[in-house]
Design an enzyme around this catalytic site. Structure first.
Site, PDB file in Angstrom:
ATOM      1  CE  LYS A  12      24.789 -52.824  67.874  1.00  0.00           C
ATOM      2  NZ  LYS A  12      24.717 -53.338  69.176  1.00  0.00           N
ATOM      3  CB  SER A  64      29.523 -59.596  69.902  1.00  0.00           C
ATOM      4  OG  SER A  64      29.330 -60.702  70.906  1.00  0.00           O
ATOM      5  NE  ARG A  75      35.696 -55.294  75.273  1.00  0.00           N
ATOM      6  CZ  ARG A  75      34.724 -55.568  74.319  1.00  0.00           C
ATOM      7  NH1 ARG A  75      33.409 -56.281  73.977  1.00  0.00           N
ATOM      8  NH2 ARG A  75      34.173 -54.324  74.264  1.00  0.00           N
ATOM      9  CG  HIS A 133      29.041 -62.017  75.721  1.00  0.00           C
ATOM     10  ND1 HIS A 133      28.643 -62.330  74.628  1.00  0.00           N
ATOM     11  CD2 HIS A 133      29.437 -61.153  76.134  1.00  0.00           C
ATOM     12  CE1 HIS A 133      29.121 -61.149  74.251  1.00  0.00           C
ATOM     13  NE2 HIS A 133      29.282 -59.993  75.178  1.00  0.00           N
TER      14      HIS A 133
END
Length: 175
Positions: free
Chosen positions: A48, A135, A97, A24
């Site tokens: 979440k 994460s 990614r 990040h």
């Protein structure tokens, strides 16, 4: 002839940042060099179960970006395009990614553009050393006291372990 007002390139880099990773930070630093103003939008998603509260994530990001004067950390909820409109941003920055991220991100980018035709999405490929990092991986390692020193900024390591009730000395941390 009227002097034209310079148009500022204002971008949003949205995410949950739960927790903030080196990946990040890499995207934030690179984005800050491309645009005039970068808003890091911390998604406050009550559905979440977050490890860190939105306030904690904002605070950590503020600490990590203190040396970047054109970076602003804000939390938001609801639709990203609505938030973009509100702060007059015309660019969304997303990190990719791997090729597996692309199809999903492309769909979102196209949808956002339909909803708000002033918005463009710019994809930055993650630096090679962070291409595996998420994460979720950080949380998985941290929950078992694994070494996360290669994944997150040093200042955040102990805060992450504390969320799992792991104190200094109880985790595998390379000195």
């Amino acid at each position: 002839m009227h002097k034209r007002e310079a148009i500022m390139k204002r971008a949003i880099y949205p995410g949950s940042f739960d927790p903030v990773t080196n990946g990040h930070m890499d995207i934030i630093r690179r984005s800050a060099n491309i645009v005039d103003e970068l808003y890091v939008g911390v998604l406050n998603n009550s559905a979440k179960n977050s490890l860190f509260s939105a306030e904690e994530r904002v605070s950590m990001l503020e600490e990590m970006t203190a040396d970047l004067p054109n970076v602003h950390i804000v939390s938001f909820d609801g639709l990203l395009v609505d938030f973009a409109r509100k702060i007059h941003a015309t660019i969304i920055i997303r990190g990719l990614r791997a090729v597996t991220d692309f199809e999903y991100e492309l769909q979102i980018a196209q949808t956002n553009h339909v909803e708000y035709d002033q918005i463009e999405t710019i994809f930055l490929t993650s630096s090679l050393q962070y291409s595996y990092l998420s994460s979720t991986i950080v949380k998985e390692f941290a929950a078992y006291g694994g070494d996360i020193s290669h994944f997150v900024p040093t200042q955040l390591i102990d805060r992450i372990y504390q969320k799992y009730g792991i104190e200094k000395g109880e985790h595998h941390h390379e000195q």
